[in-house]
Design a protein around this motif. Structure first.
Motif, PDB file in Angstrom:
ATOM      1  N   GLY A  77       0.874  -1.072   0.036  1.00  0.00           N
ATOM      2  CA  GLY A  77       0.106   0.087   0.031  1.00  0.00           C
ATOM      3  C   GLY A  77       0.826   1.379   0.005  1.00  0.00           C
ATOM      4  N   GLU A  78       2.145   1.201   0.632  1.00  0.00           N
ATOM      5  CA  GLU A  78       2.571   2.517   0.580  1.00  0.00           C
ATOM      6  C   GLU A  78       3.462   2.791  -0.498  1.00  0.00           C
ATOM      7  OE1 GLU A  78       3.137   4.341   3.984  1.00  0.00           O
ATOM      8  OE2 GLU A  78       1.295   3.320   4.000  1.00  0.00           O
ATOM      9  N   LEU A  79       3.981   1.667  -1.178  1.00  0.00           N
ATOM     10  CA  LEU A  79       4.551   1.873  -2.564  1.00  0.00           C
ATOM     11  C   LEU A  79       3.491   2.296  -3.587  1.00  0.00           C
ATOM     12  CD1 LEU A  79       7.198   1.736  -4.339  1.00  0.00           C
ATOM     13  CD2 LEU A  79       6.665  -0.655  -4.523  1.00  0.00           C
ATOM     14  N   ASN A  80       2.374   1.452  -3.486  1.00  0.00           N
ATOM     15  CA  ASN A  80       1.430   1.950  -4.363  1.00  0.00           C
ATOM     16  C   ASN A  80       0.821   3.552  -4.437  1.00  0.00           C
ATOM     17  OD1 ASN A  80       0.845  -0.272  -5.727  1.00  0.00           O
ATOM     18  ND2 ASN A  80      -0.568  -1.059  -4.352  1.00  0.00           N
ATOM     19  N   ARG A  81       1.008   4.175  -2.863  1.00  0.00           N
ATOM     20  CA  ARG A  81       0.616   5.364  -2.788  1.00  0.00           C
ATOM     21  C   ARG A  81       1.710   6.368  -3.320  1.00  0.00           C
ATOM     22  NH1 ARG A  81       0.002   5.151   2.061  1.00  0.00           N
ATOM     23  NH2 ARG A  81      -2.067   5.392   2.283  1.00  0.00           N
ATOM     24  N   VAL A  82       2.890   6.050  -3.177  1.00  0.00           N
ATOM     25  CA  VAL A  82       3.875   6.963  -3.760  1.00  0.00           C
ATOM     26  C   VAL A  82       4.174   6.848  -5.150  1.00  0.00           C
ATOM     27  CG1 VAL A  82       6.279   7.393  -3.559  1.00  0.00           C
ATOM     28  CG2 VAL A  82       5.317   6.569  -1.486  1.00  0.00           C
ATOM     29  N   LEU A  83       3.935   5.930  -5.660  1.00  0.00           N
ATOM     30  CA  LEU A  83       3.968   5.705  -7.304  1.00  0.00           C
ATOM     31  C   LEU A  83       2.735   6.238  -7.801  1.00  0.00           C
ATOM     32  CD1 LEU A  83       5.414   2.117  -7.778  1.00  0.00           C
ATOM     33  CD2 LEU A  83       6.392   4.139  -8.172  1.00  0.00           C
ATOM     34  N   GLY A  84       1.655   6.625  -7.118  1.00  0.00           N
ATOM     35  CA  GLY A  84       0.607   7.026  -7.586  1.00  0.00           C
ATOM     36  C   GLY A  84      -0.595   6.062  -8.150  1.00  0.00           C
ATOM     37  N   GLY A  85      -0.515   4.861  -7.255  1.00  0.00           N
ATOM     38  CA  GLY A  85      -1.528   3.640  -7.732  1.00  0.00           C
ATOM     39  C   GLY A  85      -1.275   2.620  -8.211  1.00  0.00           C
ATOM     40  N   GLY A  86       0.246   2.484  -8.504  1.00  0.00           N
ATOM     41  CA  GLY A  86       0.936   1.178  -8.917  1.00  0.00           C
ATOM     42  C   GLY A  86       1.986   1.347  -9.833  1.00  0.00           C
ATOM     43  N   ILE A  87       2.654   0.503 -10.292  1.00  0.00           N
ATOM     44  CA  ILE A  87       3.419   0.604 -11.421  1.00  0.00           C
ATOM     45  C   ILE A  87       2.847   0.696 -12.923  1.00  0.00           C
ATOM     46  CG2 ILE A  87       5.413  -0.674 -12.386  1.00  0.00           C
ATOM     47  CD1 ILE A  87       6.032  -2.186  -9.869  1.00  0.00           C
ATOM     48  N   VAL A  88       3.288   1.683 -13.546  1.00  0.00           N
ATOM     49  CA  VAL A  88       2.622   1.704 -14.962  1.00  0.00           C
ATOM     50  C   VAL A  88       3.703   0.728 -15.877  1.00  0.00           C
ATOM     51  CG1 VAL A  88       2.714   3.368 -16.858  1.00  0.00           C
ATOM     52  CG2 VAL A  88       2.267   4.142 -14.479  1.00  0.00           C
ATOM     53  N   PRO A  89       3.135  -0.267 -16.585  1.00  0.00           N
ATOM     54  CA  PRO A  89       3.939  -1.123 -17.691  1.00  0.00           C
ATOM     55  C   PRO A  89       4.745  -0.235 -18.566  1.00  0.00           C
ATOM     56  CG  PRO A  89       1.413  -1.647 -17.285  1.00  0.00           C
ATOM     57  CD  PRO A  89       1.671  -0.227 -16.780  1.00  0.00           C
ATOM     58  N   GLY A  90       5.936  -0.669 -18.672  1.00  0.00           N
ATOM     59  CA  GLY A  90       7.015   0.072 -19.531  1.00  0.00           C
ATOM     60  C   GLY A  90       7.636   1.262 -18.887  1.00  0.00           C
ATOM     61  N   SER A  91       7.297   1.478 -17.552  1.00  0.00           N
ATOM     62  CA  SER A  91       8.139   2.575 -17.023  1.00  0.00           C
ATOM     63  C   SER A  91       9.523   2.076 -16.431  1.00  0.00           C
ATOM     64  CB  SER A  91       7.166   3.086 -15.732  1.00  0.00           C
ATOM     65  OG  SER A  91       7.005   1.977 -14.880  1.00  0.00           O
ATOM     66  N   LEU A  92      10.371   3.188 -16.245  1.00  0.00           N
ATOM     67  CA  LEU A  92      11.516   2.801 -15.503  1.00  0.00           C
ATOM     68  C   LEU A  92      11.587   3.757 -14.201  1.00  0.00           C
ATOM     69  CD1 LEU A  92      14.012   1.306 -16.794  1.00  0.00           C
ATOM     70  CD2 LEU A  92      15.275   3.437 -16.805  1.00  0.00           C
ATOM     71  N   ILE A  93      11.730   2.952 -13.116  1.00  0.00           N
ATOM     72  CA  ILE A  93      11.769   3.591 -11.648  1.00  0.00           C
ATOM     73  C   ILE A  93      13.050   3.545 -11.280  1.00  0.00           C
ATOM     74  CG2 ILE A  93      10.694   3.494  -9.440  1.00  0.00           C
ATOM     75  CD1 ILE A  93       8.407   1.884 -10.742  1.00  0.00           C
ATOM     76  N   LEU A  94      13.722   4.647 -10.527  1.00  0.00           N
ATOM     77  CA  LEU A  94      15.084   4.599  -9.902  1.00  0.00           C
ATOM     78  C   LEU A  94      14.714   4.812  -8.397  1.00  0.00           C
ATOM     79  CD1 LEU A  94      17.948   4.550 -10.083  1.00  0.00           C
ATOM     80  CD2 LEU A  94      17.945   7.066 -10.576  1.00  0.00           C
ATOM     81  N   LEU A  95      15.192   3.770  -7.441  1.00  0.00           N
ATOM     82  CA  LEU A  95      15.253   3.840  -6.076  1.00  0.00           C
ATOM     83  C   LEU A  95      16.570   4.177  -5.712  1.00  0.00           C
ATOM     84  CD1 LEU A  95      13.674   3.562  -3.428  1.00  0.00           C
ATOM     85  CD2 LEU A  95      14.167   1.067  -3.595  1.00  0.00           C
ATOM     86  N   GLY A  96      16.657   5.487  -4.947  1.00  0.00           N
ATOM     87  CA  GLY A  96      18.029   5.918  -4.237  1.00  0.00           C
ATOM     88  C   GLY A  96      18.048   5.820  -2.843  1.00  0.00           C
ATOM     89  N   GLY A  97      19.028   5.733  -2.168  1.00  0.00           N
ATOM     90  CA  GLY A  97      19.203   5.811  -0.681  1.00  0.00           C
ATOM     91  C   GLY A  97      20.608   5.451  -0.190  1.00  0.00           C
ATOM     92  N   GLU A  98      20.557   5.732   1.159  1.00  0.00           N
ATOM     93  CA  GLU A  98      22.032   5.427   1.932  1.00  0.00           C
ATOM     94  C   GLU A  98      22.659   4.008   1.808  1.00  0.00           C
ATOM     95  OE1 GLU A  98      24.181   7.464   3.287  1.00  0.00           O
ATOM     96  OE2 GLU A  98      23.324   9.427   3.349  1.00  0.00           O
ATOM     97  N   PRO A  99      23.768   3.743   1.999  1.00  0.00           N
ATOM     98  CA  PRO A  99      23.993   2.166   2.230  1.00  0.00           C
ATOM     99  C   PRO A  99      23.502   1.747   3.410  1.00  0.00           C
ATOM    100  CG  PRO A  99      25.885   3.761   1.677  1.00  0.00           C
ATOM    101  CD  PRO A  99      24.959   4.562   1.635  1.00  0.00           C
ATOM    102  N   GLY A 100      23.073   0.384   3.383  1.00  0.00           N
ATOM    103  CA  GLY A 100      22.271  -0.248   4.559  1.00  0.00           C
ATOM    104  C   GLY A 100      20.904   0.148   5.009  1.00  0.00           C
ATOM    105  N   ILE A 101      20.303   1.139   4.268  1.00  0.00           N
ATOM    106  CA  ILE A 101      19.106   1.724   4.806  1.00  0.00           C
ATOM    107  C   ILE A 101      17.953   0.890   4.384  1.00  0.00           C
ATOM    108  CG2 ILE A 101      18.126   2.787   2.624  1.00  0.00           C
ATOM    109  CD1 ILE A 101      18.436   4.478   6.030  1.00  0.00           C
TER     110      ILE A 101
END
Length: 452
Positions: A77-101
């Motif tokens: 539910g949290e990821l769906n909310r941040v993405l705007g409702g789910g993953i759009v087919p054919g999209s490219l998503i980049l996830l960044g963050g600190e090491p070990g997070i």
């Protein structure tokens, strides 16, 4: 045999030069420019399994299909909310963050939950290491396939054989392609590998999720063009000393960039926090001075957060102003307003301000709670634990109205607060609420009602 082409790139910002120089003209860093091979030979990169190259034709605006894009449910539910409702087919998503997070843990957990055939490609861990983590998170991941590979040509070969519905790459900095001779993680390798993955995603309509490393400054490592190329950029943040993690959207072509997702790090993986107000407000039996509750908004989600302030006499002559999770310049402005408009002598006192829970808030609607917390600490009189505040403070000491006030009042009522202080100029449409709405117009009103 095509002639090998080389160029010089700044390893810090990605600016390209025709020859070497000591200092980068863009970021002003020294000794960051290195030579990289641009192209070894003319070869096609990704070819779609359907064969041939897809050609697009121009269409009139009225002829374009405007049907809503069907999204893929991530079962989170949290990821769906941040993405705007789910993953759009054919999209490219980049996830960044600190090491070990917890970036790899989050995406492995998602890939194990997904009802679609998922290929998890890791260039950092072995299959046995991933298996150990997967058993700890979700033992039954029937649709998840693990591949340990760093060469894009081999990855695409396995993709053609497996035909997955979702591809996850951990991480983009470990990949390399045969058509660039520089080492993995270099500017040209990251750019070329990302371009190949984008071409694959758009031609096959398979979404690709990338994990990206970050630099010591907190930016995603590699050229800035990497963030422009992808469709969505997510930031996974949090203090390694705290159990809570925050997922933010920095860029989203298919939704809002102001949404927020909150997770709790457990031994069995990441747990979704459906009601973050409960974890952001500390539970204490006795009332303490210097704390106030603010009603804020992150995207469509209302949050109740706790503001803590400490006001004490400056020992060394020069007063300190320190903030955590709040804009330091805005704190200085509020202190100046309190001194000029309300007569509180805070110029010779140290002021420390903290937003609990390890989150950063930019909403000006928490100004009123900051004022209440500072005055409570200065007078050493606690604010009632059933009180909460929402309002923006202006330079003349007035309490300015804020947007979506009804939603903030409903959240405060749901959590059991008895009174909420809001601007007199707000238009409130709610009727028959159990919570008492206190209307204030100036900061003097707050000081008088709370501390007499």
């Amino acid at each position: 045999m095509t002639k090998i082409k080389t160029a010089f790139f700044c390893q810090n910002c990605g600016t390209q030069y025709s020859k070497w120089q000591g200092q980068c003209n863009a970021c002003r860093e020294w000794n960051t420019i290195v030579e990289e091979v641009l192209q070894k030979e003319d070869k096609p990169s990704w070819k779609s399994s359907a064969g041939g190259e897809r050609r697009s034709t121009p269409l009139k605006v009225r002829d374009i299909d405007s049907a809503v894009e069907i999204r893929m449910d991530t079962c989170d539910g949290e990821l769906n909310r941040v993405l705007g409702g789910g993953i759009v087919p054919g999209s490219l998503i980049l996830l960044g963050g600190e090491p070990g997070i917890g970036k790899s843990t989050l995406l492995l957990q998602i890939s194990l939950k997904l009802p679609y055939k998922t290929l998890y490609v890791s260039g950092e861990e072995s299959q046995k290491q991933i298996k150990m983590r997967a058993e700890r998170i979700t033992p039954n991941g029937e649709n998840c396939y693990i591949l340990t590979e760093t060469k894009t040509q081999n990855i695409f070969r396995q993709i053609e054989e497996l035909s997955p519905d979702v591809v996850i790459i951990d991480s983009i900095q470990t990949l390399h392609t045969d058509y660039i001779e520089s080492s993995p993680g270099s500017i040209s390798q990251i750019r070329e590998c990302t371009a190949e993955l984008i071409k694959f995603a758009k031609e096959s309509n398979v979404p690709v999720i990338l994990i990206g490393h970050i630099t010591k400054d907190g930016n995603i490592a590699g050229p800035k063009i990497l963030e422009h190329m992808v469709d969505t950029v997510l930031q996974f943040e949090g203090d390694r000393n705290h159990v809570y993690r925050i997922l933010r959207s920095l860029k989203n072509r298919f939704g809002s960039t102001s949404e927020l997702g909150i997770y709790e790090m457990l031994g069995s993986g990441l747990r979704e926090v459906s009601n973050p107000s409960e974890i952001l407000i500390s539970h204490k039996e006795e009332e303490l001075s210097g704390t106030a509750i603010a009603a804020t908004l992150e995207g469509m989600r209302p949050l109740m957060i706790e503001i803590q302030a400490l006001v004490s006499t400056a020992v060394y002559g020069t007063p300190q102003r320190s903030t955590t999770g709040y804009n330091a310049k805005r704190l200085n402005m509020i202190l100046a307003v309190l001194e000029k408009r309300a007569g509180f002598r805070l110029g010779t006192k140290d002021v420390f301000l903290n937003v609990t829970g390890g989150i950063s808030v930019d909403d000006p609607a928490i100004d009123l709670a900051v004022v209440a917390a500072i005055l409570s600490s200065n007078e050493d009189i606690p604010v009632g634990k059933d009180y909460c505040f929402v309002g923006e403070v202006g330079l003349s000491g007035e309490i300015r109205p804020v947007n979506r006030i009804d939603q903030r009042i409903q959240e405060a009522e749901k959590l059991g607060f008895s009174s909420i202080f809001v601007s007199r100029y707000n238009k409130i449409s709610l009727k028959n609420t159990l919570i008492k709405v206190e209307l204030v117009s100036k900061i003097e009103d707050i000081a008088g009602r709370l501390f007499g």
